[in-house]
Design a protein around this motif. Structure first.
Motif, PDB file in Angstrom:
ATOM      1  N   LEU A 259       8.610 -38.160  37.922  1.00 36.94           N
ATOM      2  CA  LEU A 259       8.662 -38.145  39.385  1.00 36.94           C
ATOM      3  C   LEU A 259       9.611 -39.222  39.900  1.00 36.94           C
ATOM      4  O   LEU A 259       9.776 -40.269  39.283  1.00 36.94           O
ATOM      5  CB  LEU A 259       7.266 -38.400  39.973  1.00 36.94           C
ATOM      6  N   SER A 260      10.219 -38.951  41.060  1.00 41.45           N
ATOM      7  CA  SER A 260      11.007 -39.991  41.721  1.00 41.45           C
ATOM      8  C   SER A 260      10.051 -40.954  42.421  1.00 41.45           C
ATOM      9  O   SER A 260       8.857 -40.684  42.551  1.00 41.45           O
ATOM     10  CB  SER A 260      11.934 -39.351  42.746  1.00 41.45           C
TER      11      SER A 260
ATOM     12  N   ARG B 216      13.375 -41.268  52.621  1.00 45.35           N
ATOM     13  CA  ARG B 216      12.028 -41.283  52.041  1.00 45.35           C
ATOM     14  C   ARG B 216      11.073 -42.103  52.901  1.00 45.35           C
ATOM     15  O   ARG B 216       9.907 -41.756  53.066  1.00 45.35           O
ATOM     16  CB  ARG B 216      12.059 -41.888  50.637  1.00 45.35           C
TER      17      ARG B 216
ATOM     18  N   GLU C 154       8.261 -39.325  45.400  1.00 49.99           N
ATOM     19  CA  GLU C 154       7.273 -38.332  44.958  1.00 49.99           C
ATOM     20  C   GLU C 154       6.029 -39.024  44.414  1.00 49.99           C
ATOM     21  O   GLU C 154       4.898 -38.656  44.738  1.00 49.99           O
ATOM     22  CB  GLU C 154       7.870 -37.434  43.867  1.00 49.99           C
TER      23      GLU C 154
ATOM     24  N   LEU D 155       4.641 -30.117  42.502  1.00 52.69           N
ATOM     25  CA  LEU D 155       4.728 -31.149  41.453  1.00 52.69           C
ATOM     26  C   LEU D 155       3.528 -31.146  40.518  1.00 52.69           C
ATOM     27  O   LEU D 155       3.466 -31.927  39.575  1.00 52.69           O
ATOM     28  CB  LEU D 155       4.828 -32.545  42.088  1.00 52.69           C
TER      29      LEU D 155
ATOM     30  N   ARG E 149       3.904 -40.364  47.167  1.00 49.89           N
ATOM     31  CA  ARG E 149       3.152 -39.315  47.881  1.00 49.89           C
ATOM     32  C   ARG E 149       1.962 -38.862  47.049  1.00 49.89           C
ATOM     33  O   ARG E 149       0.872 -38.630  47.574  1.00 49.89           O
ATOM     34  CB  ARG E 149       4.068 -38.133  48.210  1.00 49.89           C
ATOM     35  N   VAL E 150       2.165 -38.732  45.741  1.00 51.15           N
ATOM     36  CA  VAL E 150       1.053 -38.343  44.861  1.00 51.15           C
ATOM     37  C   VAL E 150      -0.041 -39.415  44.911  1.00 51.15           C
ATOM     38  O   VAL E 150      -1.229 -39.104  44.986  1.00 51.15           O
ATOM     39  CB  VAL E 150       1.538 -38.118  43.412  1.00 51.15           C
TER      40      VAL E 150
ATOM     41  N   THR F  50      -2.096 -31.254  49.486  1.00 48.84           N
ATOM     42  CA  THR F  50      -0.884 -31.183  48.666  1.00 48.84           C
ATOM     43  C   THR F  50       0.242 -30.522  49.461  1.00 48.84           C
ATOM     44  O   THR F  50       1.411 -30.857  49.281  1.00 48.84           O
ATOM     45  CB  THR F  50      -1.126 -30.384  47.366  1.00 48.84           C
TER      46      THR F  50
ATOM     47  N   ILE G 168       3.655 -32.013  47.897  1.00 48.79           N
ATOM     48  CA  ILE G 168       3.632 -32.254  46.451  1.00 48.79           C
ATOM     49  C   ILE G 168       3.062 -31.049  45.695  1.00 48.79           C
ATOM     50  O   ILE G 168       2.818 -31.134  44.497  1.00 48.79           O
ATOM     51  CB  ILE G 168       2.790 -33.506  46.103  1.00 48.79           C
TER      52      ILE G 168
END
Lengths: 202, 229
Positions: A129-130, A163, A133, A121, A136-137, A113, A118
């Motif tokens: 979340l964008s 990004r 994000e 988050l 990435r999660v 993480t 993240i």
């Protein structure tokens, strides 16, 4: 060879046939949209059944139409990052990450993480979340399920430039530091050139 | 306010409705899941059978139940041999007719919510190592929970209002099968009971409205991703 794939099936109107072998490292499946790249990943993950063929990953037969072997997706050792993040909307980020991991990966969890940026988050709901994000999660969630190999479907699509760079670095770290073999689908030539140790054209 | 006998009617109605819905809820969900997810021979027929009580005259549904559950009927005979009892003229019979009449409404609401579950989330869960049962428990069920609850509450409201099938099937026995609508009907037959009819009708409206509002609130909360239970 780490991946040995030879599959074909009808997908909608099109006939998808794909045959390649690839070593570990990062292999890019490169081709125009509609060439069956995503369908091929789905077949490797076990979410779509080939009408004929054979899939071997790291000497383990996952599918063989002649020997009637079809390992269910949950036992294929796959980590799949879909084109859409597919985060579970009724679970917070932390629960999403733990879904495939259970509670046992204390240290890995912290490290990953942090690496993916993240950690802040974890208490959020996926819908807040964008795009970057969420992706990435999704990557972290797939990695935490302790996969033998990773499938990435257009991991850089629909992200702005900053990004993309960020996710690109994440993928490089997974490839070089975690040493997990990766099959990645893209239709972007620059991405393919920068990340791939081998390119398979479809 | 209500007289003790009228409170008894309300309590009986709640008991009949509550038992009818809690027993038929799992059946309704299983049927909804089957209709939403599986393709099989006879699916259209099953769908039709489930919906039949919605369009059939309730008196016909009640009569069919009577045939099936009579001591010499197919189900009634089995019950008689197994337990030595019958559901005729009993509150259990009233619960059965309420459940049958509520079933189509419950199945419809649940089926819609199961069909609305994004199956791509289920395949994502599979790739994360979850077998079919765990996917059902952790993804499909929680995501279709709003429809499950809405269907249950809607069915409960419908069960409270059940009249025609009940009076045909288990008759109108005070204290045993005389639920709210049946009690109101009986009072209407007696001159000078306008006040009692008014009171029971008010209770009926309040209960039904309360159930509908509860269903709406729960559905919205669940829809926002907030845990309902």
């Amino acid at each position: 060879m780490f991946f040995e794939v030879d599959v074909e099936r009808q997908v909608g109107e099109a006939w998808v046939a794909c045959r390649f072998s690839a070593p570990d490292g990062l292999t890019v499946l490169f081709g125009p949209s509609g060439a069956g790249k995503t369908s091929t990943l789905h077949m490797i993950a076990g979410l779509l059944t080939p009408s004929r063929g054979r899939i071997v990953v790291h000497d383990r037969v996952l599918f063989d139409s002649e020997a009637r072997i079809d390992v269910p997706p949950e036992r294929r050792g796959v980590g799949y990052v879909f084109q859409e993040a597919r985060l579970f909307p009724h679970m917070r980020v932390a629960a999403n990450l733990h879904y495939g991991a259970g509670e046992k990966h204390g240290e890995d969890f912290e490290r990953l993480t942090r690496v993916l940026g993240i950690a802040h988050l974890l208490d959020r709901w996926p819908r807040t979340l964008s795009g970057g994000e969420a992706r990435r999660v999704a990557i972290a969630r797939a990695l935490l399920s302790d996969p033998d190999f990773l499938l990435l479907d257009e991991p850089l699509s629909s992200l702005d430039k900053a990004r993309r760079e960020e996710i690109m670095r994440v993928i490089e770290r997974v490839r070089d530091d975690l040493c997990i073999p990766i099959l990645m689908v893209t239709h972007d030539h620059d991405e393919a050139k920068r990340l791939a140790s081998q390119i398979v054209a479809l | 306010m209500l007289s003790p006998a009228e409170w008894g009617v309300v309590a009986l109605s709640l008991k009949v409705g509550g038992v009818a819905i809690s027993c038929s809820l799992p059946i309704a969900f299983a049927l909804a899941y089957l209709l939403a997810r599986q393709n099989f021979a006879g699916k259209v027929v099953l769908d039709g059978l489930i919906h039949l009580p919605l369009v059939l005259p309730p008196v016909v549904t009640g009569w069919l139940l009577l045939l099936a559950f009579a001591p010499d009927g197919p189900i009634g005979g089995m019950l008689m041999r197994a337990t030595g009892g019958t559901v005729l003229f009993r509150w259990t019979g009233a619960a059965i007719s309420a459940a049958v009449m509520a079933l189509p409404l419950m199945v419809r609401a649940m089926r819609l919510s199961i069909e609305a579950v994004d199956r791509r989330l289920e395949s994502a869960a599979r790739t994360l190592g979850a077998g079919r049962w765990r996917v059902f428990r952790t993804i499909t069920l929680p995501l279709s929970l709003p429809g499950l609850i809405a269907g249950g509450v809607l069915g409960f409201a419908r069960a409270l209002g059940e009249f025609g099938a009940t009076i045909t099937f288990v008759s109108n026995v005070p204290g045993e099968t005389q639920t709210l609508p049946l009690a109101i009907y009986s009072k209407l037959q007696v001159p000078g009971s306008d006040a009692a009819v008014f009171r029971l009708a008010c209770v009926s409206v309040l209960l039904s409205l309360g159930a509908l509002i509860a269903s709406e609130i729960l559905t919205r909360r669940a829809g926002r991703g907030i845990h309902v239970l």
